[in-house]
Design a protein around this motif. Structure first.
Motif, PDB file in Angstrom:
ATOM      1  N   ASP A 178       0.819  -1.221   0.000  1.00 20.02           N
ATOM      2  CA  ASP A 178       0.000   0.000   0.000  1.00 20.02           C
ATOM      3  C   ASP A 178       0.851   1.269   0.000  1.00 20.02           C
ATOM      4  N   GLN A 179       1.890   1.275   0.823  1.00 20.25           N
ATOM      5  CA  GLN A 179       2.766   2.456   0.895  1.00 20.25           C
ATOM      6  C   GLN A 179       3.502   2.685  -0.431  1.00 20.25           C
ATOM      7  N   THR A 180       3.927   1.581  -1.064  1.00 15.51           N
ATOM      8  CA  THR A 180       4.657   1.692  -2.329  1.00 15.51           C
ATOM      9  C   THR A 180       3.721   2.138  -3.448  1.00 15.51           C
ATOM     10  N   ALA A 181       2.527   1.559  -3.502  1.00 16.12           N
ATOM     11  CA  ALA A 181       1.551   1.925  -4.548  1.00 16.12           C
ATOM     12  C   ALA A 181       1.221   3.416  -4.463  1.00 16.12           C
ATOM     13  N   LYS A 182       1.063   3.914  -3.248  1.00 16.21           N
ATOM     14  CA  LYS A 182       0.759   5.334  -3.025  1.00 16.21           C
ATOM     15  C   LYS A 182       1.858   6.216  -3.631  1.00 16.21           C
ATOM     16  N   ARG A 183       3.110   5.804  -3.420  1.00 17.68           N
ATOM     17  CA  ARG A 183       4.246   6.576  -3.945  1.00 17.68           C
ATOM     18  C   ARG A 183       4.379   6.395  -5.469  1.00 17.68           C
ATOM     19  N   PHE A 184       4.067   5.205  -5.950  1.00 14.68           N
ATOM     20  CA  PHE A 184       4.122   4.940  -7.399  1.00 14.68           C
ATOM     21  C   PHE A 184       3.187   5.861  -8.162  1.00 14.68           C
ATOM     22  N   GLU A 185       2.010   6.096  -7.598  1.00 14.94           N
ATOM     23  CA  GLU A 185       1.018   6.964  -8.259  1.00 14.94           C
ATOM     24  C   GLU A 185       1.578   8.375  -8.451  1.00 14.94           C
ATOM     25  N   LYS A 186       2.534   8.760  -7.609  1.00 14.48           N
ATOM     26  CA  LYS A 186       3.156  10.100  -7.726  1.00 14.48           C
ATOM     27  C   LYS A 186       4.455  10.033  -8.509  1.00 14.48           C
ATOM     28  N   GLY A 187       4.696   8.893  -9.173  1.00 13.83           N
ATOM     29  CA  GLY A 187       5.927   8.765  -9.963  1.00 13.83           C
ATOM     30  C   GLY A 187       7.098   8.178  -9.201  1.00 13.83           C
ATOM     31  N   GLY A 188       6.840   7.711  -7.973  1.00 11.73           N
ATOM     32  CA  GLY A 188       7.910   7.119  -7.167  1.00 11.73           C
ATOM     33  C   GLY A 188       8.367   5.776  -7.719  1.00 11.73           C
ATOM     34  N   ARG A 189       9.449   5.281  -7.147  1.00  9.01           N
ATOM     35  CA  ARG A 189      10.041   4.020  -7.610  1.00  9.01           C
ATOM     36  C   ARG A 189      10.286   3.082  -6.431  1.00  9.01           C
ATOM     37  N   LEU A 190      10.568   1.831  -6.773  1.00 12.31           N
ATOM     38  CA  LEU A 190      10.866   0.813  -5.773  1.00 12.31           C
ATOM     39  C   LEU A 190      12.293   0.322  -6.006  1.00 12.31           C
ATOM     40  N   PHE A 191      13.131   0.433  -4.986  1.00 12.03           N
ATOM     41  CA  PHE A 191      14.522  -0.016  -5.063  1.00 12.03           C
ATOM     42  C   PHE A 191      14.723  -1.223  -4.162  1.00 12.03           C
ATOM     43  N   TYR A 192      15.509  -2.189  -4.651  1.00 13.51           N
ATOM     44  CA  TYR A 192      15.936  -3.324  -3.844  1.00 13.51           C
ATOM     45  C   TYR A 192      17.453  -3.265  -3.717  1.00 13.51           C
ATOM     46  N   ILE A 193      17.977  -3.474  -2.519  1.00 12.36           N
ATOM     47  CA  ILE A 193      19.420  -3.621  -2.356  1.00 12.36           C
ATOM     48  C   ILE A 193      19.724  -4.889  -1.570  1.00 12.36           C
ATOM     49  N   GLY A 194      20.807  -5.557  -1.955  1.00 10.96           N
ATOM     50  CA  GLY A 194      21.216  -6.769  -1.251  1.00 10.96           C
ATOM     51  C   GLY A 194      22.586  -7.204  -1.721  1.00 10.96           C
ATOM     52  N   ALA A 195      23.148  -8.187  -1.038  1.00  7.49           N
ATOM     53  CA  ALA A 195      24.437  -8.770  -1.435  1.00  7.49           C
ATOM     54  C   ALA A 195      24.220 -10.256  -1.697  1.00  7.49           C
ATOM     55  N   GLY A 196      25.007 -10.832  -2.582  1.00  5.30           N
ATOM     56  CA  GLY A 196      24.924 -12.266  -2.852  1.00  5.30           C
ATOM     57  C   GLY A 196      23.540 -12.690  -3.298  1.00  5.30           C
ATOM     58  N   MET A 211       1.662  -3.768  -8.527  1.00  7.27           N
ATOM     59  CA  MET A 211       1.205  -3.660  -9.919  1.00  7.27           C
ATOM     60  C   MET A 211      -0.323  -3.809 -10.013  1.00  7.27           C
ATOM     61  N   ILE A 212      -0.905  -4.671  -9.182  1.00 10.50           N
ATOM     62  CA  ILE A 212      -2.373  -4.796  -9.156  1.00 10.50           C
ATOM     63  C   ILE A 212      -2.990  -3.506  -8.628  1.00 10.50           C
ATOM     64  N   ARG A 213      -2.430  -2.973  -7.540  1.00 13.12           N
ATOM     65  CA  ARG A 213      -2.971  -1.754  -6.927  1.00 13.12           C
ATOM     66  C   ARG A 213      -2.917  -0.556  -7.881  1.00 13.12           C
ATOM     67  N   ILE A 214      -1.902  -0.482  -8.737  1.00 12.81           N
ATOM     68  CA  ILE A 214      -1.788   0.697  -9.624  1.00 12.81           C
ATOM     69  C   ILE A 214      -2.443   0.454 -10.990  1.00 12.81           C
ATOM     70  N   GLY A 215      -3.186  -0.663 -11.108  1.00 10.37           N
ATOM     71  CA  GLY A 215      -4.008  -0.858 -12.292  1.00 10.37           C
ATOM     72  C   GLY A 215      -3.334  -1.507 -13.483  1.00 10.37           C
ATOM     73  N   ARG A 216      -2.265  -2.278 -13.246  1.00 10.89           N
ATOM     74  CA  ARG A 216      -1.584  -2.927 -14.378  1.00 10.89           C
ATOM     75  C   ARG A 216      -2.140  -4.320 -14.687  1.00 10.89           C
ATOM     76  N   VAL A 217      -3.183  -4.722 -13.941  1.00 15.99           N
ATOM     77  CA  VAL A 217      -3.791  -6.041 -14.122  1.00 15.99           C
ATOM     78  C   VAL A 217      -5.293  -5.843 -14.313  1.00 15.99           C
ATOM     79  N   LYS A 218      -5.906  -6.646 -15.174  1.00 19.61           N
ATOM     80  CA  LYS A 218      -7.373  -6.592 -15.335  1.00 19.61           C
ATOM     81  C   LYS A 218      -7.922  -7.999 -15.133  1.00 19.61           C
ATOM     82  N   GLY A 219      -8.893  -8.140 -14.245  1.00 21.48           N
ATOM     83  CA  GLY A 219      -9.406  -9.477 -13.911  1.00 21.48           C
ATOM     84  C   GLY A 219      -8.284 -10.263 -13.278  1.00 21.48           C
ATOM     85  N   ASN A 220      -7.798 -11.297 -13.968  1.00 19.98           N
ATOM     86  CA  ASN A 220      -6.618 -12.013 -13.465  1.00 19.98           C
ATOM     87  C   ASN A 220      -5.542 -12.070 -14.547  1.00 19.98           C
TER      88      ASN A 220
END
Length: 271
Positions: free
Chosen positions: A53-71, A213-222
């Motif tokens: 929910d928090q990410t979708a809210k930011r996505f609607e304003k043009g925000g992005r999702l970053f992942y960081i990790g090692a190995g 992606m479902i929350r921001i409308g990139r899916v229809k039905g299933n």
């Protein structure tokens, strides 16, 4: 804070003398351990939903999702990010996976790359990360310096931080705004977190990105109505979606799909 006494990811396996086991016994025991993973993820669903929910809210304003990790953790983030454009038709710069040691570390371990607390923020700054974005740190141990440094710097800049870890109460869990602590128990092969821990991380990342992606409308039905038509299999899948949705025969559906470029655009134009 070392938190050594609580490192479940380093706890001894529940099994011993692995080299003396019959092959069928080895794979059965691994399978028995794997069965525990979905239940462990089930216990943290409210936190995962919060991240969606928090990410979708930011996505609607043009925000992005970053992942960081090692190995393994870094590779799983990159894997999830790389699937977003073909599956959902999003630009490749909306979900971004970064790994300690850079792209060459995807295939081959880069020694000591994960021990640099400054590098993650340098990597993120190249993308002009800002408070519209969400940063997810992934570390089975919850102690990876690359990830902890990135989370700390992001928080200092007002960016929402999420920590996916398999050690409850670890530094990553304590530092993140939203900790996702998946306790899968000791690994079948002691300390080999590419196994249950990695499987749990993959499951959580699937939920986060698909949920957003479902929350921001990139899916229809299933259906994946925005998928890129980048190979014959996907063109065929899209054609069948249109046949089902619009009652067209195969030839007409395929023609419409190629004309409009995506299932969604074809449905919007023809319905």
């Amino acid at each position: 804070m070392t938190n050594k006494h609580k490192k479940i990811t380093e706890a001894p396996s529940l099994y011993d003398r692995l080299e003396q086991m019959e092959t069928m016994e080895i794979v059965s025991n691994i399978n028995n351990e794997d069965k525990k993973v979905a239940d462990a993820v089930g216990l943290v669903l409210p936190k995962i939903a919060q991240v969606v929910d928090q990410t979708a809210k930011r996505f609607e304003k043009g925000g992005r999702l970053f992942y960081i990790g090692a190995g393994t953790s870094g590779r799983l983030g990159i894997l999830d990010a790389s699937e977003i454009p073909p599956t959902f038709g999003m630009p490749h710069d909306r979900v971004i996976g970064l790994i300690a040691g850079g792209d060459r570390a995807i295939r081959k371990a880069v020694e000591f790359a994960e021990d640099d607390t400054q590098q993650a923020w340098k990597d993120l700054k190249e993308y002009d990360i800002n408070d519209n974005d969400v940063l997810v740190g992934i570390a089975a141990s919850g102690t990876t310096p690359y990830v902890l440094g990135g989370i700390e710097d992001a928080k200092a800049h007002g960016i929402l931080t999420v920590g996916i870890t398999n050690n409850p109460g670890s530094p990553l869990a304590l530092q993140s705004d939203i900790p996702i602590e998946v306790n899968v128990g000791p690994e079948f092969l002691t300390g080999s977190t590419r196994m249950k821990s990695g499987t749990s991380q993959k499951m959580v990342l699937n939920m986060i990105s698909t949920g957003v992606m479902i929350r921001i409308g990139r899916v229809k039905g299933n259906k994946m109505v925005n998928m890129q038509l980048s190979n014959t299999k996907l063109v065929d899948r899209g054609t069948r979606y249109l046949m089902e949705e619009l009652g067209l025969d195969y030839e007409a559906a395929e023609k419409a799909l190629k004309q409009y470029g995506s299932v969604k655009l074809a449905i919007d134009a023809l319905k």
